[in-house]
Motif scaffolding. Structure first.
Motif, mmCIF file in Angstrom:
data_model
loop_
_atom_site.group_PDB
_atom_site.id
_atom_site.type_symbol
_atom_site.label_atom_id
_atom_site.label_comp_id
_atom_site.label_asym_id
_atom_site.label_seq_id
_atom_site.Cartn_x
_atom_site.Cartn_y
_atom_site.Cartn_z
ATOM 1 N N ARG A 74 0.847 -1.214 -0.249
ATOM 2 C CA ARG A 74 0.368 -0.277 -0.298
ATOM 3 C C ARG A 74 0.925 1.100 0.035
ATOM 4 O O ARG A 74 1.933 1.458 0.348
ATOM 5 C CB ARG A 74 -0.644 -0.046 1.096
ATOM 6 C CG ARG A 74 -1.495 -0.956 0.702
ATOM 7 C CD ARG A 74 -3.157 -0.641 2.273
ATOM 8 N NE ARG A 74 -3.788 -2.505 2.416
ATOM 9 C CZ ARG A 74 -4.658 -2.744 2.857
ATOM 10 N NH1 ARG A 74 -4.327 -2.104 4.439
ATOM 11 N NH2 ARG A 74 -5.298 -3.781 2.839
ATOM 12 N N ASN A 75 0.414 2.025 -0.363
ATOM 13 C CA ASN A 75 0.678 3.961 -0.814
ATOM 14 C C ASN A 75 2.189 4.196 -1.867
ATOM 15 O O ASN A 75 3.268 4.824 -1.382
ATOM 16 C CB ASN A 75 1.432 4.221 0.865
ATOM 17 C CG ASN A 75 0.238 4.294 2.073
ATOM 18 O OD1 ASN A 75 -1.028 5.224 1.607
ATOM 19 N ND2 ASN A 75 -0.038 3.711 3.043
ATOM 20 N N GLN A 76 1.992 2.911 -2.670
ATOM 21 C CA GLN A 76 2.684 2.927 -3.810
ATOM 22 C C GLN A 76 2.399 3.413 -5.554
ATOM 23 O O GLN A 76 3.030 3.663 -5.639
ATOM 24 C CB GLN A 76 3.661 1.819 -3.785
ATOM 25 C CG GLN A 76 4.028 1.230 -2.454
ATOM 26 C CD GLN A 76 5.022 0.231 -2.621
ATOM 27 O OE1 GLN A 76 5.429 -0.362 -4.152
ATOM 28 N NE2 GLN A 76 4.685 -0.995 -1.589
ATOM 29 N N ALA A 108 -7.852 8.114 4.132
ATOM 30 C CA ALA A 108 -7.624 7.781 3.405
ATOM 31 C C ALA A 108 -7.902 7.491 2.050
ATOM 32 O O ALA A 108 -8.116 8.038 1.057
ATOM 33 C CB ALA A 108 -6.229 7.061 3.781
ATOM 34 N N LEU A 112 -7.468 9.334 -1.213
ATOM 35 C CA LEU A 112 -7.713 8.765 -2.954
ATOM 36 C C LEU A 112 -9.492 9.068 -3.743
ATOM 37 O O LEU A 112 -8.675 8.965 -4.803
ATOM 38 C CB LEU A 112 -7.920 7.493 -2.682
ATOM 39 C CG LEU A 112 -7.081 6.381 -3.511
ATOM 40 C CD1 LEU A 112 -5.775 7.161 -3.880
ATOM 41 C CD2 LEU A 112 -6.859 5.000 -2.838
#
Ligand code: ACO
Ligand code: ACO
Length: 153
Positions: A74-76, A108, A112
């Motif tokens: 995650r978060n890439q 989050a 997004l």
């Protein structure tokens, strides 16, 4: 940004079935849409690391009912790429509206989805109280309400 491939998926293997529950902890709700959903898997270095499921909810309207990426990936930017893929696919399929719903405490996710063009349309008040037997705590808050977001294609 990670180099991924996204492809259609017919049957959901066990590893991805458990990933779906990270986006939606209700097995009953997930099983309710899984068979009739359009499903896509994300591959990275020959490993399945993500999934997205969409269902037609009304004529010309499709909803992303589940999106999940493996925790360590995650978060890439991969979830964002998968959302963009789904938006482009829905356009090609001639849908006019794409929708998504998430918890009011899912900061989050709300960030997004708005980054990728979704805008809030209404609040399904007490959705998580009515439809889930166990209390969900997220970001230190009890989750009660679902925020519904929409994008015109
Ligand atoms: N507040 C605001 N933004 C945040 C926060 C936070 N607390 N935490 C992370 N972010 C940002 C990141 O910085 C990143 O933004 P940036 O790219 O602009 O820097 C963004 O949120 C995450 O974007 P990606 O890396 O593209 O997305 P990721 O690969 O992490 O996938 C996903 C997102 C699918 C929500 C993933 O976190 C996940 O699988 N979560 C668990 C399952 C889940 O909650 N699924 C959605 C439920 S709703 C539904 O399924 C319809
Ligand atoms: N995502 C999630 N939580 C966050 C984030 C973030 N990006 N950034 C900070 N937080 C959390 C903090 O961790 C803290 O939570 P915690 O106490 O549980 O750790 C909380 O937000 C902030 O709480 P406080 O410290 O009690 O509040 P603060 O003294 O910072 O005041 C206020 C909040 C008034 C919004 C202040 O930030 C401010 O003046 N902002 C600019 C003006 C503004 O935006 N005002 C509100 C506009 S709406 C209106 O006026 C009606």
């Amino acid at each position: 940004m990670s180099k991924i491939s996204i492809e259609p998926l017919n049957d959901v293997p066990e590893n991805l079935a458990s990933l779906l529950l990270e986006a939606d902890p209700s097995k009953k709700i997930v099983n309710g849409y899984l068979a009739r959903a359009d499903k896509f898997v994300v591959n990275l270095n020959e490993q399945q690391i993500g999934i997205i499921c969409l269902i037609e909810t009304r004529p010309e309207t499709i909803e992303i009912v589940n999106i999940a990426i493996l925790k360590k990936q995650r978060n890439q930017g991969i979830g964002g790429q998968l959302l963009q893929f789904a938006i482009d696919w829905a356009k090609k399929q001639k849908y006019h509206i794409i929708e998504i719903g998430t918890g009011s405490t899912s900061f989050a996710q709300l960030y997004l989805y708005q980054k990728y063009g979704f805008r809030p349309i209404y609040i399904d008040r007490d959705f998580f109280i009515k439809n889930y037997s166990q209390e969900i705590i997220e970001n230190g808050l009890v989750l009660k309400d679902m925020i519904r977001l929409r994008q015109y294609l």
